[in-house]
Scaffold this active site. Sequence first.
Site, PDB file in Angstrom:
ATOM      1  N   ASP A   1     -76.582 -73.774 -24.481  1.00 19.80           N
ATOM      2  CA  ASP A   1     -75.553 -74.260 -23.551  1.00 19.80           C
ATOM      3  C   ASP A   1     -76.197 -74.719 -22.243  1.00 19.80           C
ATOM      4  O   ASP A   1     -75.514 -75.213 -21.346  1.00 19.80           O
ATOM      5  CB  ASP A   1     -74.444 -73.226 -23.336  1.00 19.80           C
ATOM      6  CG  ASP A   1     -74.930 -71.934 -22.725  1.00 19.80           C
ATOM      7  OD1 ASP A   1     -76.147 -71.790 -22.491  1.00 19.80           O
ATOM      8  OD2 ASP A   1     -74.089 -71.039 -22.485  1.00 19.80           O
ATOM      9  N   SER A   2     -77.537 -74.616 -22.172  1.00 20.65           N
ATOM     10  CA  SER A   2     -78.268 -75.258 -21.069  1.00 20.65           C
ATOM     11  C   SER A   2     -77.988 -76.753 -21.069  1.00 20.65           C
ATOM     12  O   SER A   2     -78.244 -77.434 -20.073  1.00 20.65           O
ATOM     13  CB  SER A   2     -79.776 -75.009 -21.208  1.00 20.65           C
ATOM     14  OG  SER A   2     -80.228 -75.336 -22.506  1.00 20.65           O
TER      15      SER A   2
ATOM     16  N   LYS B   1     -75.904 -67.863 -31.258  1.00 25.29           N
ATOM     17  CA  LYS B   1     -76.408 -66.992 -30.188  1.00 25.29           C
ATOM     18  C   LYS B   1     -75.277 -66.692 -29.225  1.00 25.29           C
ATOM     19  O   LYS B   1     -74.504 -67.597 -28.889  1.00 25.29           O
ATOM     20  CB  LYS B   1     -77.557 -67.664 -29.442  1.00 25.29           C
ATOM     21  CG  LYS B   1     -78.005 -66.891 -28.208  1.00 25.29           C
ATOM     22  CD  LYS B   1     -79.320 -67.384 -27.669  1.00 25.29           C
ATOM     23  CE  LYS B   1     -79.250 -68.495 -26.667  1.00 25.29           C
ATOM     24  NZ  LYS B   1     -78.457 -68.175 -25.454  1.00 25.29           N
TER      25      LYS B   1
ATOM     26  N   GLU C   1     -74.296 -64.310 -25.529  1.00 25.47           N
ATOM     27  CA  GLU C   1     -74.795 -63.492 -24.429  1.00 25.47           C
ATOM     28  C   GLU C   1     -74.071 -62.163 -24.500  1.00 25.47           C
ATOM     29  O   GLU C   1     -72.843 -62.117 -24.360  1.00 25.47           O
ATOM     30  CB  GLU C   1     -74.570 -64.218 -23.094  1.00 25.47           C
ATOM     31  CG  GLU C   1     -75.388 -65.493 -23.013  1.00 25.47           C
ATOM     32  CD  GLU C   1     -75.269 -66.233 -21.689  1.00 25.47           C
ATOM     33  OE1 GLU C   1     -74.676 -65.695 -20.733  1.00 25.47           O
ATOM     34  OE2 GLU C   1     -75.796 -67.361 -21.618  1.00 25.47           O
TER      35      GLU C   1
ATOM     36  N   GLU D   1     -84.063 -62.836 -21.447  1.00 27.81           N
ATOM     37  CA  GLU D   1     -84.344 -63.829 -20.398  1.00 27.81           C
ATOM     38  C   GLU D   1     -84.606 -63.163 -19.050  1.00 27.81           C
ATOM     39  O   GLU D   1     -83.833 -62.293 -18.610  1.00 27.81           O
ATOM     40  CB  GLU D   1     -83.148 -64.803 -20.281  1.00 27.81           C
ATOM     41  CG  GLU D   1     -83.341 -65.832 -19.173  1.00 27.81           C
ATOM     42  CD  GLU D   1     -82.411 -67.044 -19.270  1.00 27.81           C
ATOM     43  OE1 GLU D   1     -81.632 -67.129 -20.247  1.00 27.81           O
ATOM     44  OE2 GLU D   1     -82.476 -67.893 -18.369  1.00 27.81           O
TER      45      GLU D   1
HETATM   46  O1  KIV Z   1     -78.963 -72.282 -23.250  1.00 27.30           O
HETATM   47  C1  KIV Z   1     -80.184 -72.175 -23.416  1.00 27.30           C
HETATM   48  O2  KIV Z   1     -80.931 -73.145 -23.481  1.00 27.30           O
HETATM   49  C2  KIV Z   1     -80.723 -70.832 -23.511  1.00 27.30           C
HETATM   50  C3  KIV Z   1     -82.202 -70.715 -23.347  1.00 27.30           C
HETATM   51  C4  KIV Z   1     -82.518 -70.800 -21.929  1.00 27.30           C
HETATM   52  C5  KIV Z   1     -82.730 -69.519 -23.998  1.00 27.30           C
HETATM   53  O3  KIV Z   1     -80.013 -69.888 -23.674  1.00 27.30           O
END
Ligand code: KIV
Length: 276
Positions: free
Chosen positions: A56-57, A124, A126, A193
């Site tokens: 989500d980056s 993934k 959080e 992280e």
């Molecule tokens: O969203 C993302 O790119 C991430 C990475 C920074 C691990 O969670």
Amino acid sequence: MYTQLEQRGMAEPPVNIGTLADMKQKGEPIACLTAYDASYGLLVDKAGVDLVLVGDSLGMVIQGHDTTVPVTVDDIIYHTKNVARGLHHAFLVADMPFMSYTHPEHALDNSVRMMQEGGAMMIKLEGGDGQLEIVEYLARHDIPVCAHLGLKPQSVHKIGGFKVQGRDETAARRITASARKLQDAGADIVLLECVPNEVGAAVTAEVDVPVIGIGAGPDVDGQILVLYDILDVTQGRLPKFVHNFMDGQTSPLAAIQAYVKAVKSGAYPATEHCFS
Ligand code: KIV
């Protein structure tokens, strides 16, 4: 994306969840990167990256937001689909965006969409102790899960910025205990992280599943970075753990290959990329 028929003729089979577990057992560092489109998906795959995350980056590096909070499930599915078309070898993980996993059924519905519509092989999220029920529910439905601990960017407004986590002993112990509980609930990978090296090492020793670090020091099972950060595309102040792999290279492919080599050899992360 590889097809069943193509796989039969492959010299090296695609990475799966078992490959990643074997790599941990053998002590072979796992090289991971983010990607958001088919062209870069193809390059990171060609460079030998083991795991690709549609993070989500993308809210920050693709959409130009200040945080990952505005990203939606549809955004992630769109980018995951595109990346999947570029991959032949790497394992594909998609990020569950902010508020897309507020209760178990909600998490299951969105994970299924990311896998069926996007082509993700794992999702993934959080999570800490508050997400144990969700991880357990997803695992019970055979959804592979990566649990993201340490700095959780979706909580940026709650924690007051992008800050190193686990610096005091209580917080460090809480992260290590959460990793164990998330594994026991069914998480297949832990992503850690922005924590001091000692916390990276402690979590890696605590759990049997692979631990992928981003700013978590050298003593984890693999490393991940945001693609545009290593390609010198991202402007402004970058986190300490970022290294510009374009330095001395003449193409993005060569830079990504240099990143994979540095992770595999242990040259990355160096002391200057780590927190104490
Ligand atoms: O969203 C993302 O790119 C991430 C990475 C920074 C691990 O969670």
